[in-house]
Design a protein around this motif. Sequence first.
Motif, PDB file in Angstrom:
ATOM      1  N   MET A   1       0.840  -1.201   0.000  1.00 46.91           N
ATOM      2  CA  MET A   1       0.000   0.000   0.000  1.00 46.91           C
ATOM      3  C   MET A   1       0.876   1.253   0.000  1.00 46.91           C
ATOM      4  O   MET A   1       1.951   1.261   0.583  1.00 46.91           O
ATOM      5  CB  MET A   1      -0.897  -0.014   1.245  1.00 46.91           C
ATOM      6  CG  MET A   1      -2.157   0.801   1.067  1.00 46.91           C
ATOM      7  SD  MET A   1      -3.081   0.922   2.614  1.00 46.91           S
ATOM      8  CE  MET A   1      -2.178   2.236   3.427  1.00 46.91           C
ATOM      9  N   ALA A   2       0.412   2.287  -0.660  1.00 49.22           N
ATOM     10  CA  ALA A   2       1.164   3.541  -0.706  1.00 49.22           C
ATOM     11  C   ALA A   2       1.280   4.140   0.703  1.00 49.22           C
ATOM     12  O   ALA A   2       0.405   3.943   1.547  1.00 49.22           O
ATOM     13  CB  ALA A   2       0.463   4.523  -1.632  1.00 49.22           C
ATOM     14  N   SER A   3       2.369   4.841   0.947  1.00 49.93           N
ATOM     15  CA  SER A   3       2.567   5.462   2.267  1.00 49.93           C
ATOM     16  C   SER A   3       1.651   6.678   2.424  1.00 49.93           C
ATOM     17  O   SER A   3       1.124   7.210   1.440  1.00 49.93           O
ATOM     18  CB  SER A   3       4.015   5.909   2.414  1.00 49.93           C
ATOM     19  OG  SER A   3       4.248   7.022   1.571  1.00 49.93           O
ATOM     20  N   ALA A   4       1.490   7.116   3.673  1.00 50.00           N
ATOM     21  CA  ALA A   4       0.675   8.308   3.930  1.00 50.00           C
ATOM     22  C   ALA A   4       1.227   9.509   3.167  1.00 50.00           C
ATOM     23  O   ALA A   4       0.449  10.310   2.635  1.00 50.00           O
ATOM     24  CB  ALA A   4       0.618   8.587   5.436  1.00 50.00           C
ATOM     25  N   VAL A   5       2.549   9.604   3.088  1.00 51.24           N
ATOM     26  CA  VAL A   5       3.138  10.754   2.385  1.00 51.24           C
ATOM     27  C   VAL A   5       2.805  10.695   0.884  1.00 51.24           C
ATOM     28  O   VAL A   5       2.401  11.703   0.288  1.00 51.24           O
ATOM     29  CB  VAL A   5       4.667  10.829   2.618  1.00 51.24           C
ATOM     30  CG1 VAL A   5       5.319  11.813   1.654  1.00 51.24           C
ATOM     31  CG2 VAL A   5       4.961  11.217   4.060  1.00 51.24           C
ATOM     32  N   GLU A   6       2.923   9.502   0.296  1.00 53.23           N
ATOM     33  CA  GLU A   6       2.560   9.369  -1.124  1.00 53.23           C
ATOM     34  C   GLU A   6       1.085   9.713  -1.335  1.00 53.23           C
ATOM     35  O   GLU A   6       0.723  10.419  -2.280  1.00 53.23           O
ATOM     36  CB  GLU A   6       2.825   7.935  -1.600  1.00 53.23           C
ATOM     37  CG  GLU A   6       4.300   7.621  -1.769  1.00 53.23           C
ATOM     38  CD  GLU A   6       4.535   6.127  -2.014  1.00 53.23           C
ATOM     39  OE1 GLU A   6       5.204   5.819  -3.009  1.00 53.23           O
ATOM     40  OE2 GLU A   6       4.054   5.282  -1.225  1.00 53.23           O
ATOM     41  N   GLN A   7       0.241   9.201  -0.448  1.00 56.95           N
ATOM     42  CA  GLN A   7      -1.203   9.454  -0.609  1.00 56.95           C
ATOM     43  C   GLN A   7      -1.528  10.928  -0.369  1.00 56.95           C
ATOM     44  O   GLN A   7      -2.423  11.485  -1.000  1.00 56.95           O
ATOM     45  CB  GLN A   7      -1.997   8.550   0.333  1.00 56.95           C
ATOM     46  CG  GLN A   7      -1.712   7.083   0.034  1.00 56.95           C
ATOM     47  CD  GLN A   7      -2.764   6.134   0.564  1.00 56.95           C
ATOM     48  OE1 GLN A   7      -3.513   5.569  -0.214  1.00 56.95           O
ATOM     49  NE2 GLN A   7      -2.810   5.960   1.873  1.00 56.95           N
ATOM     50  N   THR A  10      -0.849  12.650  -3.547  1.00 60.24           N
ATOM     51  CA  THR A  10      -1.912  12.325  -4.505  1.00 60.24           C
ATOM     52  C   THR A  10      -3.154  13.180  -4.237  1.00 60.24           C
ATOM     53  O   THR A  10      -3.754  13.752  -5.164  1.00 60.24           O
ATOM     54  CB  THR A  10      -2.273  10.823  -4.418  1.00 60.24           C
ATOM     55  OG1 THR A  10      -1.100  10.058  -4.718  1.00 60.24           O
ATOM     56  CG2 THR A  10      -3.384  10.457  -5.383  1.00 60.24           C
ATOM     57  N   VAL A  11      -3.533  13.283  -2.952  1.00 62.20           N
ATOM     58  CA  VAL A  11      -4.712  14.089  -2.595  1.00 62.20           C
ATOM     59  C   VAL A  11      -4.478  15.557  -2.955  1.00 62.20           C
ATOM     60  O   VAL A  11      -5.363  16.224  -3.514  1.00 62.20           O
ATOM     61  CB  VAL A  11      -5.059  13.917  -1.093  1.00 62.20           C
ATOM     62  CG1 VAL A  11      -6.086  14.950  -0.639  1.00 62.20           C
ATOM     63  CG2 VAL A  11      -5.565  12.492  -0.822  1.00 62.20           C
ATOM     64  N   LYS A  12      -3.280  16.075  -2.663  1.00 56.23           N
ATOM     65  CA  LYS A  12      -2.969  17.468  -3.018  1.00 56.23           C
ATOM     66  C   LYS A  12      -3.142  17.698  -4.527  1.00 56.23           C
ATOM     67  O   LYS A  12      -3.701  18.712  -4.949  1.00 56.23           O
ATOM     68  CB  LYS A  12      -1.516  17.807  -2.619  1.00 56.23           C
ATOM     69  CG  LYS A  12      -1.255  17.883  -1.137  1.00 56.23           C
ATOM     70  CD  LYS A  12      -1.873  19.111  -0.495  1.00 56.23           C
ATOM     71  CE  LYS A  12      -1.043  20.365  -0.763  1.00 56.23           C
ATOM     72  NZ  LYS A  12      -1.671  21.524  -0.045  1.00 56.23           N
ATOM     73  N   ILE A  47       3.630  15.840   8.272  1.00 56.36           N
ATOM     74  CA  ILE A  47       4.063  17.197   8.655  1.00 56.36           C
ATOM     75  C   ILE A  47       5.378  17.521   7.951  1.00 56.36           C
ATOM     76  O   ILE A  47       5.544  18.599   7.367  1.00 56.36           O
ATOM     77  CB  ILE A  47       4.239  17.317  10.186  1.00 56.36           C
ATOM     78  CG1 ILE A  47       2.919  17.054  10.912  1.00 56.36           C
ATOM     79  CG2 ILE A  47       4.799  18.699  10.552  1.00 56.36           C
ATOM     80  CD1 ILE A  47       3.051  16.988  12.432  1.00 56.36           C
ATOM     81  N   GLU A  48       6.291  16.554   7.964  1.00 56.31           N
ATOM     82  CA  GLU A  48       7.602  16.778   7.336  1.00 56.31           C
ATOM     83  C   GLU A  48       7.471  16.965   5.829  1.00 56.31           C
ATOM     84  O   GLU A  48       8.296  17.648   5.208  1.00 56.31           O
ATOM     85  CB  GLU A  48       8.553  15.619   7.681  1.00 56.31           C
ATOM     86  CG  GLU A  48       9.084  15.763   9.108  1.00 56.31           C
ATOM     87  CD  GLU A  48       9.689  14.477   9.680  1.00 56.31           C
ATOM     88  OE1 GLU A  48       9.799  13.477   8.945  1.00 56.31           O
ATOM     89  OE2 GLU A  48      10.028  14.496  10.888  1.00 56.31           O
ATOM     90  N   ALA A  49       6.419  16.390   5.234  1.00 56.07           N
ATOM     91  CA  ALA A  49       6.173  16.573   3.795  1.00 56.07           C
ATOM     92  C   ALA A  49       5.540  17.929   3.497  1.00 56.07           C
ATOM     93  O   ALA A  49       5.335  18.280   2.336  1.00 56.07           O
ATOM     94  CB  ALA A  49       5.274  15.454   3.276  1.00 56.07           C
ATOM     95  N   GLY A  50       5.225  18.699   4.547  1.00 56.92           N
ATOM     96  CA  GLY A  50       4.763  20.068   4.332  1.00 56.92           C
ATOM     97  C   GLY A  50       3.341  20.367   4.771  1.00 56.92           C
ATOM     98  O   GLY A  50       2.909  21.519   4.731  1.00 56.92           O
TER      99      GLY A  50
END
Length: 220
Positions: A1-7, A10-12, A47-50
Amino acid sequence: MASAVEQFFTVKAKIAAAEREAGRLAGAVTLVAVSKTFDANAVRPVIEAGQRVFGENRVQEAQGKWPALKEVSPDIELHLIGPLQSNKAKEAVALFDVIETVDREKIAAELAKEIARQGRSPRLYIQVNTGSEPQKAGIEPREAVAFVTRCRTVHGLAIEGLMCIPPADENPGPHFALLEKLGLESSVEKLSMGMSGDYETAIAFGATSVRVGSAIFGAR
Ligand SMILES: *Cc1c(COP(=O)(O)O)cnc(C)c1O
């Protein structure tokens, strides 16, 4: 499954595409990342992804998770999106930057008292029960405009927006349209509507923020 950061990315991207498609300005819609049930270790990479705007539905759970995270990233904006009990108004005013679930006179009065006492003013939204569901929180649609007025005039509260959670088994479009109409009638600027399953639709109907949980963090 894709990571929370990847998802998250995608949502952004889907939010940006939905803004373009609806003829909205780029960045018109704020993503509220709903982190309820996920612990600090799950939230930190996002958070670290922005990402800076997060939603929680329980005061107590948020109290255990967010003070330490906010210490590291003081520009985090925390939204309360779950029902507020009047005996939790004090904690809610102390911790949250936006309270989206003001829905009755007693809560309005408690919040006004705590805002005066603490000198801290979270931004406030009124939750509207657009589907008039008996089990769901929120003011009835036909009472919403008068309630916004009473919050402003009787309680001295600055009401910035409206929020809704459409019935799970209905087409959300008419509920989003109703919230937009009530927003115009009560002169609020913000509309919090749309979740993982329908945020792109909500953007087409004028959402200024969408509350997305499972599409980022995974199933709860
Ligand atoms: C849990 C929750 C969300 C997020 O729901 P998802 O379907 O996981 O995106 C949005 N709004 C409220 C009020 C919630 O309680």
